[in-house]
Design an enzyme around this catalytic site. Structure first.
Site, PDB file in Angstrom:
ATOM      1  N   GLY A 144      80.326  53.110 -28.896  1.00 52.90           N
ATOM      2  CA  GLY A 144      79.911  53.353 -30.613  1.00 52.90           C
ATOM      3  C   GLY A 144      78.536  54.576 -29.677  1.00 52.90           C
ATOM      4  N   GLY A 168      85.479  49.653 -31.090  1.00 56.04           N
ATOM      5  CA  GLY A 168      86.294  48.887 -31.219  1.00 56.04           C
ATOM      6  C   GLY A 168      86.251  47.303 -30.517  1.00 56.04           C
ATOM      7  N   THR A 223      90.510  61.760 -19.056  1.00 55.78           N
ATOM      8  CA  THR A 223      90.982  60.427 -19.817  1.00 55.78           C
ATOM      9  C   THR A 223      91.708  59.385 -20.421  1.00 55.78           C
ATOM     10  OG1 THR A 223      92.260  61.317 -17.003  1.00 55.78           O
ATOM     11  CG2 THR A 223      93.735  59.692 -18.007  1.00 55.78           C
ATOM     12  N   CYS A 283      67.292  43.123 -25.794  1.00 54.84           N
ATOM     13  CA  CYS A 283      66.173  44.519 -24.757  1.00 54.84           C
ATOM     14  C   CYS A 283      66.490  44.353 -22.863  1.00 54.84           C
ATOM     15  CB  CYS A 283      64.350  44.532 -24.608  1.00 54.84           C
ATOM     16  SG  CYS A 283      64.332  45.506 -24.251  1.00 54.84           S
TER      17      CYS A 283
END
Lengths: 420, 353
Positions: A67, A203, A240, A336
């Site tokens: 993400g 994912g 890759t 954090c």
């Protein structure tokens, strides 16, 4: 009792199996020989599976490392391309409640790439209003490089009117990116129907592996690469291709999207029971974010697994520690790494006080969650909140009761008080 | 007991926590975040609040198999320790921030929170012995930290556990190594933890601004130099005075006193530093008030020399007469009274004579 599925959720067994099969094989999808072709086939079938599950074309699926990378690629890449095509376009419009993967990109672009950031305010439920976006664009439409608004908020669970917001941006021919890592597999996410130009998914929020993500990028959206190298992914992303992770990601996306409707309904029911139960036991606890009782673009207005609550007079990290000791794993919402927890920028943007922001917990249900998980939380929440309330806001600038007791002790000693 | 182990990321607190676990207690590790913007990596031997230190503490907790959290006390630390440090220097005194941190943070704010959250006591890696409410020096005189704990009241000490007092530092390092704790060879921290570059004067100048003034010789009354701020000096200091010419008597000059109101720093020869009595504030008795006048020993600086001493109260304030003259005794430091190796109490030095 794991109630932190918005941080990460267990992998689906089928995704583990798909990855294990690929781990046992050799082959770089970019190689031309038989082993390479076999890996390439796995990658391309995965791409088609994901594209079909989220309403995109296979060529719109760019595999990334997750993400954060997808957000960086979309925000920086689209900004650079739009600016280079027209040097006036230096403004990025984004909501105040974005994830740090977007916010910190904006800050960096502001410091190093001369970008101006226009922050869209949210209402008390954490929602962005399309009229606010229109007003922000209208300040100077020709200056805007892109708009980025998350699909659903990771902390308080509020779902944004993405289709409507994207339509506003498109009236001015401005590309629109959305971080949908919390939404895919939970809400009805259809890339094409939503009208967005770029969409981030990852994912490990939906039963796939950590370190595998996708940027859905419309065919005609120009995006300058962040990573340079072999140009494996449409010349937009190099590196890759991770065949095992991609295979696992595809199985997870298909699985999560496939049973989305039933699972989301079940989780919403569990979540409502959790919120109701907590408020019964701790009457001054307050739910943050949209209550989730409305519909928006075919889905609920709140993430079905999300219960984000404030406990007045408590510190979130005290609650977290006490619950952890009793086997309940949850989050204060904004992890954090520095250990110095800042009050949530999301709650502050919603108009909450610093104390309310500090005294908040996020319970996030996921695919393995059951009634028993919620029941266990409800068993322990009242004494935990009592305990945390007594500990109060120690550490912040407020004097605690027992500090005064210690001072009294010192006073007694100063006066030559009795030995213990 | 349910114990909260304060873990700095150093070897002492890691072994202290380990011993508490071995003793059968239910131990939770906590690292205190005391800086609002912790640096990623340690610089030399300074500081204990970088992310690297937090990671070291977390890794020790992993090895011990105990839960671990970071507690954010940076606001309280800023108010009670850093601001106090700055204002004490500004007032011409020489504060001891470690002592203040023990008094206001570790055994006050942290202890309060621990007790409120259901812990029975706080464990630290201080080198001092504590049993039945009696605080004593560590068996390792080189590492003894009883001086910086002498500000604690009986109420605070009742909720403290110091498992290292019977061990030398070398023992502690060996034990850490045997236990597989990676911090076994980590250098000791010293200097002021919140001044990362070690430049106390520069830190104070940033906080207080330049306040130029004269360096005045106590014997001749002559102005012998200029300085950028009286806060940059401490009583007994010899280096960094930048006196242009040698003194008339050719002897080195030391800081004798600091007057923040006039920005005058008085310097003089070493014998003028001799102190035979100190006037201090109201005492804190670690285990109840002793019979007064008290006859024992006094220590006037961390790791400073010890002198025979006689102490009594004058209107609630401690007056200590020293058998042997001491040098470099600065207002703001603590005078700690000992009966043998037992800590009796302490008070903050207000003036010397």
């Amino acid at each position: 009792m794991y109630l932190d599925h918005a941080a990460t959720t267990p992998m689906l067994p089928a995704a583990i199996q798909a990855m294990a099969e690929q781990f046992a094989r050799v082959g770089n999808p970019s190689s031309l020989h038989a082993a390479g072709r076999e890996s390439r086939r796995v990658v391309e079938e995965s791409r088609e599976t994901i594209a079909a599950a989220v309403g995109a074309g296979p060529n719109e699926v760019i595999f990334t490392g997750g993400g954060t990378e997808s957000d960086n690629l979309a925000v920086k890449g689209i900004y650079w391309s739009r600016r280079d095509a027209d040097l006036r376009r230096r403004r990025i419009i984004a909501s105040a409640v974005e994830h740090h993967a977007v916010l910190d990109c904006l800050e960096w672009l502001g410091k190093h790439e001369d970008a101006d950031v226009t922050c869209l305010p949210v209402d008390a439920l954490g929602r962005i209003h399309p009229a606010e976006l229109r007003a922000a664009i209208e300040e100077a439409p020709e200056d805007v490089a892109l708009v980025s608004v998350m699909w659903a908020n990771n902390e308080v669970g509020t779902v944004q009117p993405i289709r409507e917001l994207a339509a506003v941006a498109h009236e001015y021919d401005i590309p629109f990116h959305t971080d949908a890592v919390q939404a895919v597999g939970v809400l009805p996410v259809d890339f094409t129907a939503s009208g967005v130009d770029a969409l981030t998914l990852t994912g490990h929020k939906l039963g796939g592996p950590v370190g595998a993500g996708v940027l859905l990028l419309g065919r005609d959206v120009a995006c300058t690469p962040v990573l340079h190298g072999g140009g494996q992914e449409r010349d937009v992303r190099s590196g890759t291709l991770d065949t095992p992770a991609i295979a696992g990601l595809a199985v997870a996306v298909a699985g999560a999207v496939g049973d989305r409707s039933a699972r989301s309904a079940r989780l919403a029911g569990l979540r409502d029971g959790l919120v109701r139960g907590v408020v019964q036991r701790v009457p001054d606890a307050v739910l943050n974010g949209d209550p989730g009782d409305q519909y928006l673009d075919g889905g609920p207005t709140r993430l079905p697994g999300n219960a984000h609550l404030s406990f007045p007079g408590c510190e979130g990290d005290a609650l977290l520690m006490l619950l952890d000791a009793r086997g309940v794993e949850c989050s204060t919402g904004s992890a954090c790494s520095a250990g110095v927890s800042q009050p949530s920028h999301v709650l502050l943007a919603m108009g909450a006080s610093v104390d309310r922001a500090r005294g908040s917990l996020r319970f996030a249900l996921g695919h393995p969650s059951t009634d028993a998980d919620v029941a266990h939380l409800l068993d322990v929440i009242a004494p935990v909140v009592d305990r945390a309330r007594r500990a109060g806001m120690a550490g912040t600038r407020r004097e605690s009761v027992s500090v005064r007791e210690h001072t009294t002790g010192a006073d007694r000693s100063e006066a030559g008080g009795p030995a213990r | 007991m349910r114990l909260l182990a304060a873990m700095s990321g150093g070897v002492d607190s890691a072994v202290a926590a380990a011993r508490a676990v071995d003793a059968g207690h239910e131990v939770t590790g906590v690292h205190l975040a005391l800086s609002p913007a912790p640096a990623s990596l340690r610089q030399g031997a300074r500081g204990c609040c970088t992310l690297e230190d937090a990671r070291d503490a977390r890794r020790a907790a992993d090895v011990l198999g105990i839960p671990f959290y970071v507690w954010d006390f940076h606001e309280r630390f800023a108010d009670d320790v850093v601001d106090d440090f700055v204002s004490e220097y500004a007032a011409g005194r020489t504060p001891n921030p470690c002592l203040r941190c023990n008094e206001k943070i570790k055994f006050a704010a942290v202890l309060d929170r621990a007790v409120a959250l259901g812990f029975d006591a706080v464990v630290t890696g201080h080198h001092a012995r504590l049993s039945d409410g009696v605080l004593r020096r560590s068996v390792d005189s080189g590492k003894d930290q009883s001086y910086v704990l002498a500000v604690l009241t009986p109420e605070q000490l009742a909720l403290a556990v110091f498992p290292l007092g019977e061990s030398t530092k070398a023992d502690v390092r060996r034990e850490a190594s045997t236990r597989g704790l990676a911090v076994a060879d980590k250098p000791d921290s010293h200097d002021v933890c919140f001044i990362a570059d070690g430049d106390t004067r520069g830190f104070l100048a940033r906080r207080l601004g330049e306040r130029p003034g004269d360096l005045v010789d106590a014997e001749s009354g002559a102005v012998v130099g200029r300085h950028g701020g009286a806060f940059g000096f401490t009583v007994g200091q010899r280096r960094g005075l930048r006196i242009g010419h040698p003194a008339v008597d050719g002897k080195p000059r030391y800081v004798l006193s600091i007057s923040p109101a006039t920005s005058i720093v008085t310097v003089g020869p070493a014998p003028m530093l001799d102190v035979t009595a100190v006037h201090a504030g109201p005492p804190v008795w670690t285990n109840g008030a002793p019979v007064l006048p008290f006859e024992g020993t006094a220590q006037l600086r961390a790791h400073g020399a010890v002198s025979g001493a006689r102490a009594h109260l004058v209107r609630g304030r401690l007056v200590v007469e020293l058998q042997e003259a001491q040098r470099g005794i600065a207002p703001g430091q603590a005078v700690v009274l000992y009966a043998g190796d037992r800590v009796v109490g302490s008070a903050t030095i207000e003036s010397t004579g």
